[in-house]
Scaffold this motif. Sequence first.
Motif, PDB file in Angstrom:
ATOM      1  N   PRO A 153       0.837  -1.203   0.000  1.00 11.34           N
ATOM      2  CA  PRO A 153       0.000   0.000   0.000  1.00 11.34           C
ATOM      3  C   PRO A 153       0.871   1.252   0.000  1.00 11.34           C
ATOM      4  N   VAL A 154       0.265   2.376  -0.355  1.00  5.63           N
ATOM      5  CA  VAL A 154       0.973   3.641  -0.191  1.00  5.63           C
ATOM      6  C   VAL A 154       1.141   3.891   1.304  1.00  5.63           C
ATOM      7  N   ILE A 155       2.218   4.564   1.654  1.00  7.92           N
ATOM      8  CA  ILE A 155       2.547   4.768   3.062  1.00  7.92           C
ATOM      9  C   ILE A 155       2.452   6.247   3.375  1.00  7.92           C
ATOM     10  N   MET A 156       1.639   6.589   4.379  1.00 11.85           N
ATOM     11  CA  MET A 156       1.380   7.978   4.737  1.00 11.85           C
ATOM     12  C   MET A 156       1.814   8.207   6.185  1.00 11.85           C
ATOM     13  N   PRO A 157       3.102   8.517   6.416  1.00 10.14           N
ATOM     14  CA  PRO A 157       3.546   8.814   7.781  1.00 10.14           C
ATOM     15  C   PRO A 157       2.968  10.138   8.265  1.00 10.14           C
ATOM     16  N   GLN A 158       2.842  10.277   9.565  1.00 13.40           N
ATOM     17  CA  GLN A 158       2.427  11.545  10.140  1.00 13.40           C
ATOM     18  C   GLN A 158       3.537  12.562   9.869  1.00 13.40           C
ATOM     19  N   GLY A 159       3.237  13.613   9.130  1.00 13.10           N
ATOM     20  CA  GLY A 159       4.258  14.577   8.750  1.00 13.10           C
ATOM     21  C   GLY A 159       4.134  14.960   7.289  1.00 13.10           C
ATOM     22  N   GLU A 160       5.243  15.367   6.680  1.00 14.02           N
ATOM     23  CA  GLU A 160       5.219  15.957   5.353  1.00 14.02           C
ATOM     24  C   GLU A 160       5.235  14.958   4.209  1.00 14.02           C
ATOM     25  N   ILE A 161       6.055  13.915   4.283  1.00 16.28           N
ATOM     26  CA  ILE A 161       6.283  13.082   3.099  1.00 16.28           C
ATOM     27  C   ILE A 161       5.323  11.904   3.037  1.00 16.28           C
ATOM     28  N   ASP A 162       5.177  11.358   1.835  1.00 18.33           N
ATOM     29  CA  ASP A 162       4.476  10.107   1.591  1.00 18.33           C
ATOM     30  C   ASP A 162       5.389   9.213   0.769  1.00 18.33           C
ATOM     31  N   LEU A 163       5.117   7.908   0.812  1.00 19.76           N
ATOM     32  CA  LEU A 163       5.900   6.923   0.065  1.00 19.76           C
ATOM     33  C   LEU A 163       4.944   6.129  -0.813  1.00 19.76           C
ATOM     34  N   LEU A 164       5.228   6.109  -2.124  1.00 23.28           N
ATOM     35  CA  LEU A 164       4.334   5.464  -3.065  1.00 23.28           C
ATOM     36  C   LEU A 164       5.097   4.427  -3.882  1.00 23.28           C
ATOM     37  N   PRO A 165       4.950   3.150  -3.546  1.00 22.59           N
ATOM     38  CA  PRO A 165       5.558   2.105  -4.377  1.00 22.59           C
ATOM     39  C   PRO A 165       4.767   1.938  -5.677  1.00 22.59           C
ATOM     40  N   PHE A 166       5.472   1.968  -6.811  1.00 23.44           N
ATOM     41  CA  PHE A 166       4.860   1.752  -8.111  1.00 23.44           C
ATOM     42  C   PHE A 166       5.439   0.483  -8.732  1.00 23.44           C
ATOM     43  N   GLY A 167       4.980   0.159  -9.928  1.00 24.42           N
ATOM     44  CA  GLY A 167       5.497  -0.993 -10.645  1.00 24.42           C
ATOM     45  C   GLY A 167       6.910  -0.771 -11.143  1.00 24.42           C
ATOM     46  N   GLN A 168       7.524  -1.845 -11.610  1.00 21.64           N
ATOM     47  CA  GLN A 168       8.870  -1.821 -12.179  1.00 21.64           C
ATOM     48  C   GLN A 168       9.910  -1.296 -11.196  1.00 21.64           C
ATOM     49  N   GLY A 169       9.663  -1.544  -9.903  1.00 25.00           N
ATOM     50  CA  GLY A 169      10.654  -1.214  -8.889  1.00 25.00           C
ATOM     51  C   GLY A 169      10.776   0.252  -8.528  1.00 25.00           C
ATOM     52  N   LYS A 170       9.844   1.082  -8.958  1.00 25.35           N
ATOM     53  CA  LYS A 170       9.940   2.506  -8.659  1.00 25.35           C
ATOM     54  C   LYS A 170       9.196   2.847  -7.366  1.00 25.35           C
ATOM     55  N   THR A 171       9.818   3.663  -6.536  1.00 30.58           N
ATOM     56  CA  THR A 171       9.180   4.180  -5.330  1.00 30.58           C
ATOM     57  C   THR A 171       9.309   5.696  -5.329  1.00 30.58           C
ATOM     58  N   VAL A 172       8.191   6.375  -5.105  1.00 33.58           N
ATOM     59  CA  VAL A 172       8.161   7.832  -5.119  1.00 33.58           C
ATOM     60  C   VAL A 172       8.168   8.353  -3.692  1.00 33.58           C
ATOM     61  N   VAL A 173       8.994   9.350  -3.441  1.00 32.82           N
ATOM     62  CA  VAL A 173       9.076  10.015  -2.145  1.00 32.82           C
ATOM     63  C   VAL A 173       8.694  11.475  -2.348  1.00 32.82           C
ATOM     64  N   GLY A 174       7.715  11.934  -1.618  1.00 29.43           N
ATOM     65  CA  GLY A 174       7.343  13.349  -1.765  1.00 29.43           C
ATOM     66  C   GLY A 174       6.017  13.655  -1.098  1.00 29.43           C
ATOM     67  N   ALA A 175       5.586  14.834  -1.278  1.00 32.73           N
ATOM     68  CA  ALA A 175       6.240  15.891  -2.047  1.00 32.73           C
ATOM     69  C   ALA A 175       6.385  17.100  -1.144  1.00 32.73           C
ATOM     70  N   SER A 176       7.262  18.024  -1.533  1.00 29.83           N
ATOM     71  CA  SER A 176       7.466  19.232  -0.751  1.00 29.83           C
ATOM     72  C   SER A 176       6.330  20.225  -0.989  1.00 29.83           C
ATOM     73  N   HIS A 177       6.229  21.195  -0.069  1.00 27.68           N
ATOM     74  CA  HIS A 177       5.232  22.269  -0.187  1.00 27.68           C
ATOM     75  C   HIS A 177       5.957  23.585   0.085  1.00 27.68           C
ATOM     76  N   GLU A 178       6.379  24.270  -0.984  1.00 27.39           N
ATOM     77  CA  GLU A 178       7.239  25.443  -0.853  1.00 27.39           C
ATOM     78  C   GLU A 178       6.527  26.688  -1.362  1.00 27.39           C
ATOM     79  N   ASN A 179       5.967  27.447  -0.430  1.00 31.46           N
ATOM     80  CA  ASN A 179       5.197  28.628  -0.810  1.00 31.46           C
ATOM     81  C   ASN A 179       6.075  29.764  -1.315  1.00 31.46           C
ATOM     82  N   ASP A 180       7.303  29.850  -0.830  1.00 28.72           N
ATOM     83  CA  ASP A 180       8.150  30.982  -1.166  1.00 28.72           C
ATOM     84  C   ASP A 180       8.877  30.813  -2.497  1.00 28.72           C
ATOM     85  N   LYS A 181       8.733  29.634  -3.130  1.00 25.48           N
ATOM     86  CA  LYS A 181       9.421  29.378  -4.402  1.00 25.48           C
ATOM     87  C   LYS A 181       8.436  28.832  -5.437  1.00 25.48           C
TER      88      LYS A 181
END
Length: 375
Positions: free
Chosen positions: A242-270
């Motif tokens: 399953p997708v992993i939603m830790p308490q805090g800013e980031i999430d972890l999303l395992p996808f197919g073909q061995g890819k895992t996504v880490v994110g995402a940032s929230h940058e108001n000043d940029k």
Amino acid sequence: MQKKIAVIGGGIVGATASYYLARAGHSVSVFDNGNGQATAAAAGIICPWLSRRRNKKWYRLVSEGAAFYDKLLADLASDGLKTDAYARCGALILGQSADYIQEVHDRALERRKQAPLIGTLAILNGAELQKSFPSLSNAEQALYVGGGARVDGRELTKTLLQATTRFGGSIHKGTVSIAKEDDGTLSVLTPEGQQQFDAVILAAGAWLPELLQPLGYTVDVRGQKGQLVVLQTENSALQDCPVIMPQGEIDLLPFGQGKTVVGASHENDKGYDLQPDASITDPMLEQAYAWLPDLKEAPVADIRVGTRAYTSDFSPFFGSVPGLDNCFAASGLGSSGLTSGPLIGYLLTELVREQQSTLPLEDYPIDAYIKQTTC
């Protein structure tokens, strides 16, 4: 009656709208310059039912947006376009205390009465987590939500635009602007010249102010920079997690073909800065390694950067642009864009086709965010 329609913005809202309009027999032209598009940079978690936000109108939009994926995928499949961009893989909510997990569980349990898509809810202890998700570390308790899903925004919009062309629509790369003619009609100024349309949909996200300012409008939308990191792992088993939603800013999303996504940032000043920034992504990766230590050995395959659109009160809007006949717009979706975007795109097609809107437009009033400063 067939209409000639311009869709400016090929992200999740514009791509969904163009697909359904072309599918209905209209002549659709999509314009997108590909610059900073939030959807193209996004990999999203579809699990809106756990939010603490008390805005009931926003919650209804994202809850129905999550449910709309069933229709969207079924329609694509019936047109011969299956995609693995979306998967209902479940979500794992990690917290720093048992009280937090219980609070989220109770909220989800109450909301499941109106949103059965939430599915199975189960509080797991450390031993159960280790047995079910051996790659996971430092988690003593978690909530499993069976209805949670993940979606790759880039792949989904690619499929939707492909479907648009199958129904005769056209896709155009490049920057365009809009102009109001003396008779009140709208034209689109493209690199190939000026073109007139029966209706125009503005789905440019954080760039909506740039489109409307020359016509004498102010738009309550700001850009927010978001960065995510794609890791290439050798652990193929992660793609079934399953997708992993830790308490805090980031999430972890395992996808197919061995890819895992880490994110995402929230940058108001940029907001409109599209350069990767290691001072932001490196700490995100350190947080990810704390939960999934195996990721330390995974090389970085990609860093995606995009610009989200936010309003001053964090509420999305859509509808007919005040003072512009047959011009429709949506923006302000923020970090819930992949959850609510397809539904909003579909709702815009209802307006173009002069149908009754599925959701009450007054709950997402466009005139609260788009103001005419000159006539």
